[in-house]
Scaffold this active site. Sequence first.
Site, PDB file in Angstrom:
ATOM      1  N   GLN A  73      -0.259  -6.377   6.209  1.00  0.00           N
ATOM      2  CA  GLN A  73      -0.697  -7.285   5.155  1.00  0.00           C
ATOM      3  C   GLN A  73      -0.269  -8.727   5.397  1.00  0.00           C
ATOM      4  O   GLN A  73      -0.757  -9.642   4.718  1.00  0.00           O
ATOM      5  CB  GLN A  73      -0.188  -6.817   3.799  1.00  0.00           C
ATOM      6  CG  GLN A  73      -0.824  -5.516   3.326  1.00  0.00           C
ATOM      7  CD  GLN A  73      -0.341  -5.123   1.956  1.00  0.00           C
ATOM      8  OE1 GLN A  73       0.688  -4.459   1.830  1.00  0.00           O
ATOM      9  NE2 GLN A  73      -1.066  -5.521   0.925  1.00  0.00           N
ATOM     10  N   CYS A 126      -3.984  -3.899  -5.218  1.00  0.00           N
ATOM     11  CA  CYS A 126      -3.456  -4.185  -3.888  1.00  0.00           C
ATOM     12  C   CYS A 126      -3.415  -5.687  -3.675  1.00  0.00           C
ATOM     13  O   CYS A 126      -4.372  -6.396  -4.026  1.00  0.00           O
ATOM     14  CB  CYS A 126      -4.336  -3.518  -2.830  1.00  0.00           C
ATOM     15  SG  CYS A 126      -3.807  -3.826  -1.124  1.00  0.00           S
ATOM     16  N   HIS A 172      -1.516   1.875   4.344  1.00  0.00           N
ATOM     17  CA  HIS A 172      -1.762   0.587   5.005  1.00  0.00           C
ATOM     18  C   HIS A 172      -1.458   0.662   6.497  1.00  0.00           C
ATOM     19  O   HIS A 172      -2.151   0.057   7.322  1.00  0.00           O
ATOM     20  CB  HIS A 172      -0.886  -0.512   4.392  1.00  0.00           C
ATOM     21  CG  HIS A 172      -1.516  -1.238   3.244  1.00  0.00           C
ATOM     22  ND1 HIS A 172      -2.719  -1.897   3.331  1.00  0.00           N
ATOM     23  CD2 HIS A 172      -1.078  -1.416   1.972  1.00  0.00           C
ATOM     24  CE1 HIS A 172      -3.004  -2.451   2.167  1.00  0.00           C
ATOM     25  NE2 HIS A 172      -2.028  -2.179   1.321  1.00  0.00           N
TER      26      HIS A 172
END
Length: 214
Positions: A73, A126, A172
């Site tokens: 991320q 998210c 993820h």
Amino acid sequence: MAPSRDDTPLAERVEELLAAGGPLPIVAAGRPVLRRGTEPYEGQLGPALLARFVEALRTTMHAAPGVGLAAPQVGVPLRIAVIEDPAPVPAEVAAARGRVPQPFRVLVNPVYEPVGTARAAFFEGCLSVPGWQAVVGRHAEVRLRGEDEHGRPLDEVFTGWPARIVQHETDHLDGTLYLDRAEPRSLSTNEAVAALWAQPAPDAAAAALGFELP
């Protein structure tokens, strides 16, 4: 010919990322790094750089704010994530969702497996899909294995909302977003969730939007 960015050693890429200081930029859905999966952590950063990277992940998670953040991320394809949840919610919500405070912890090379067959469905969001939430059915209890940032083994069973967090963040690391597991008809803006579906459980949303709960 200069190497492409993907060919740059991970340690150099992380050093460059940390050089700006402060919270790191969060990568939004659509960027390939969120879909390619990650490399197992095998010392690519070294202890000092790993500690700095973990602290940057923590700072970024707090600033967002969120209760978990995975390395992809912030554009780093390593199998590392952080979680922390003070659980600042009303008692009714905490009871319905099994949400209890979780201390800050680092997950290195985590994998999970279900414990039992029970499932739970709640709205989930998210940091890489800003502005939206959707109902996701997940395992109600999971066993998480891996290591912490010091290489100490992790083998723990999580239930309720903590189980949801570790599934979300570990997903993820496999290139999976919560939208891949969501009920498509439940997709709602944050504003709609706050105005219409703020109940502890999504039963009313399921009835009104036309989807089934597990």
